[in-house]
Write a protein that holds these residues in place. Structure first.
Motif, PDB file in Angstrom:
ATOM      1  N   VAL A 119      40.566  30.916  45.948  1.00  0.00           N
ATOM      2  CA  VAL A 119      39.916  32.004  46.696  1.00  0.00           C
ATOM      3  C   VAL A 119      40.970  32.956  47.260  1.00  0.00           C
ATOM      4  CG1 VAL A 119      38.582  32.536  48.777  1.00  0.00           C
ATOM      5  CG2 VAL A 119      37.836  30.711  47.242  1.00  0.00           C
ATOM      6  N   ALA A 120      42.058  32.404  47.790  1.00  0.00           N
ATOM      7  CA  ALA A 120      43.123  33.243  48.342  1.00  0.00           C
ATOM      8  C   ALA A 120      43.764  34.098  47.250  1.00  0.00           C
ATOM      9  CB  ALA A 120      44.172  32.374  49.029  1.00  0.00           C
ATOM     10  N   GLU A 121      43.969  33.515  46.072  1.00  0.00           N
ATOM     11  CA  GLU A 121      44.549  34.288  44.958  1.00  0.00           C
ATOM     12  C   GLU A 121      43.625  35.433  44.556  1.00  0.00           C
ATOM     13  OE1 GLU A 121      45.346  31.550  41.812  1.00  0.00           O
ATOM     14  OE2 GLU A 121      46.949  30.543  42.906  1.00  0.00           O
ATOM     15  N   GLU A 122      42.324  35.167  44.494  1.00  0.00           N
ATOM     16  CA  GLU A 122      41.376  36.223  44.135  1.00  0.00           C
ATOM     17  C   GLU A 122      41.345  37.314  45.203  1.00  0.00           C
ATOM     18  OE1 GLU A 122      39.613  36.840  41.382  1.00  0.00           O
ATOM     19  OE2 GLU A 122      40.674  35.145  40.492  1.00  0.00           O
ATOM     20  N   ARG A 123      41.433  36.913  46.453  1.00  0.00           N
ATOM     21  CA  ARG A 123      41.445  37.916  47.526  1.00  0.00           C
ATOM     22  C   ARG A 123      42.689  38.774  47.462  1.00  0.00           C
ATOM     23  NH1 ARG A 123      39.121  34.632  52.800  1.00  0.00           N
ATOM     24  NH2 ARG A 123      36.964  34.607  52.099  1.00  0.00           N
ATOM     25  N   TRP A 124      43.839  38.162  47.170  1.00  0.00           N
ATOM     26  CA  TRP A 124      45.077  38.942  47.044  1.00  0.00           C
ATOM     27  C   TRP A 124      44.980  39.903  45.866  1.00  0.00           C
ATOM     28  CZ3 TRP A 124      48.341  40.081  50.540  1.00  0.00           C
ATOM     29  CH2 TRP A 124      48.651  39.184  51.557  1.00  0.00           C
ATOM     30  N   ALA A 125      44.398  39.428  44.760  1.00  0.00           N
ATOM     31  CA  ALA A 125      44.248  40.300  43.590  1.00  0.00           C
ATOM     32  C   ALA A 125      43.340  41.482  43.925  1.00  0.00           C
ATOM     33  CB  ALA A 125      43.693  39.506  42.415  1.00  0.00           C
ATOM     34  N   ALA A 126      42.239  41.211  44.629  1.00  0.00           N
ATOM     35  CA  ALA A 126      41.323  42.285  45.024  1.00  0.00           C
ATOM     36  C   ALA A 126      41.999  43.251  45.989  1.00  0.00           C
ATOM     37  CB  ALA A 126      40.061  41.696  45.645  1.00  0.00           C
ATOM     38  N   LEU A 127      42.777  42.707  46.912  1.00  0.00           N
ATOM     39  CA  LEU A 127      43.496  43.555  47.868  1.00  0.00           C
ATOM     40  C   LEU A 127      44.526  44.426  47.156  1.00  0.00           C
ATOM     41  CD1 LEU A 127      44.031  44.305  50.819  1.00  0.00           C
ATOM     42  CD2 LEU A 127      45.678  42.437  50.889  1.00  0.00           C
ATOM     43  N   ASP A 128      45.237  43.843  46.205  1.00  0.00           N
ATOM     44  CA  ASP A 128      46.227  44.597  45.440  1.00  0.00           C
ATOM     45  C   ASP A 128      45.558  45.717  44.642  1.00  0.00           C
ATOM     46  OD1 ASP A 128      48.837  45.146  44.517  1.00  0.00           O
ATOM     47  OD2 ASP A 128      48.462  43.986  42.683  1.00  0.00           O
ATOM     48  N   TYR A 129      44.408  45.412  44.038  1.00  0.00           N
ATOM     49  CA  TYR A 129      43.661  46.425  43.282  1.00  0.00           C
ATOM     50  C   TYR A 129      43.219  47.559  44.201  1.00  0.00           C
ATOM     51  CZ  TYR A 129      39.809  48.535  40.716  1.00  0.00           C
ATOM     52  OH  TYR A 129      38.961  49.433  40.119  1.00  0.00           O
ATOM     53  N   ARG A 130      42.682  47.190  45.356  1.00  0.00           N
ATOM     54  CA  ARG A 130      42.190  48.201  46.293  1.00  0.00           C
ATOM     55  C   ARG A 130      43.327  49.052  46.837  1.00  0.00           C
ATOM     56  NH1 ARG A 130      38.620  51.548  46.845  1.00  0.00           N
ATOM     57  NH2 ARG A 130      37.779  51.900  48.888  1.00  0.00           N
ATOM     58  N   LEU A 131      44.463  48.433  47.131  1.00  0.00           N
ATOM     59  CA  LEU A 131      45.620  49.207  47.603  1.00  0.00           C
ATOM     60  C   LEU A 131      46.117  50.164  46.526  1.00  0.00           C
ATOM     61  CD1 LEU A 131      47.624  46.548  49.631  1.00  0.00           C
ATOM     62  CD2 LEU A 131      46.381  48.522  50.512  1.00  0.00           C
ATOM     63  N   GLY A 132      46.034  49.759  45.275  1.00  0.00           N
ATOM     64  CA  GLY A 132      46.388  50.663  44.182  1.00  0.00           C
ATOM     65  C   GLY A 132      45.470  51.865  44.136  1.00  0.00           C
TER      66      GLY A 132
ATOM     67  N   ASP B 130      46.340  54.150  47.030  1.00  0.00           N
ATOM     68  CA  ASP B 130      47.583  54.864  46.745  1.00  0.00           C
ATOM     69  C   ASP B 130      47.328  56.041  45.813  1.00  0.00           C
ATOM     70  OD1 ASP B 130      50.360  55.275  46.920  1.00  0.00           O
ATOM     71  OD2 ASP B 130      50.694  54.169  45.044  1.00  0.00           O
ATOM     72  N   ALA B 131      46.492  55.840  44.796  1.00  0.00           N
ATOM     73  CA  ALA B 131      46.177  56.924  43.867  1.00  0.00           C
ATOM     74  C   ALA B 131      45.439  58.055  44.585  1.00  0.00           C
ATOM     75  CB  ALA B 131      45.342  56.389  42.708  1.00  0.00           C
ATOM     76  N   VAL B 132      44.515  57.706  45.476  1.00  0.00           N
ATOM     77  CA  VAL B 132      43.778  58.727  46.227  1.00  0.00           C
ATOM     78  C   VAL B 132      44.726  59.502  47.133  1.00  0.00           C
ATOM     79  CG1 VAL B 132      42.052  59.041  48.045  1.00  0.00           C
ATOM     80  CG2 VAL B 132      41.565  57.552  46.118  1.00  0.00           C
TER      81      VAL B 132
END
Length: 80
Positions: free
Chosen positions: A29-42, A45-47
């Motif tokens: 669950v923690a790995e999935e949350r980090w992946a989702a957080l990394d995606y959202r931060l990307g 950043d693009a915005v």
């Protein structure tokens, strides 16, 4: 490993490590949350990059307008 006697349920003899299973599930669950957080931060950043480009475009537009107004004032003063 325990030796099984013939017959009976395997759950009586095989142990289940609930704590380890819970830890593994929490890690997944923690790995999935980090992946989702990394995606959202990307995405954020693009915005922000697009917003920065728009702001600089506005700044350059205002600067060009002011320079054009200054050049027009100089030309009108030279014509008089």
């Amino acid at each position: 490993m325990t030796i099984r006697k013939p017959g009976g349920s395997r759950f009586l003899y095989d142990s289940f490590d609930a704590a380890a299973a819970r830890i593994e599930a929490n890690e997944r669950v923690a790995e999935e949350r980090w992946a989702a957080l990394d995606y959202r931060l990307g995405q954020i950043d693009a915005v922000l990059e697009r917003l920065e480009k728009r702001i600089w475009l506005g700044v350059y537009g205002v600067a060009a307008f002011l320079l054009a107004q200054g050049a027009e004032a100089i030309l009108q003063a030279a014509m008089r």
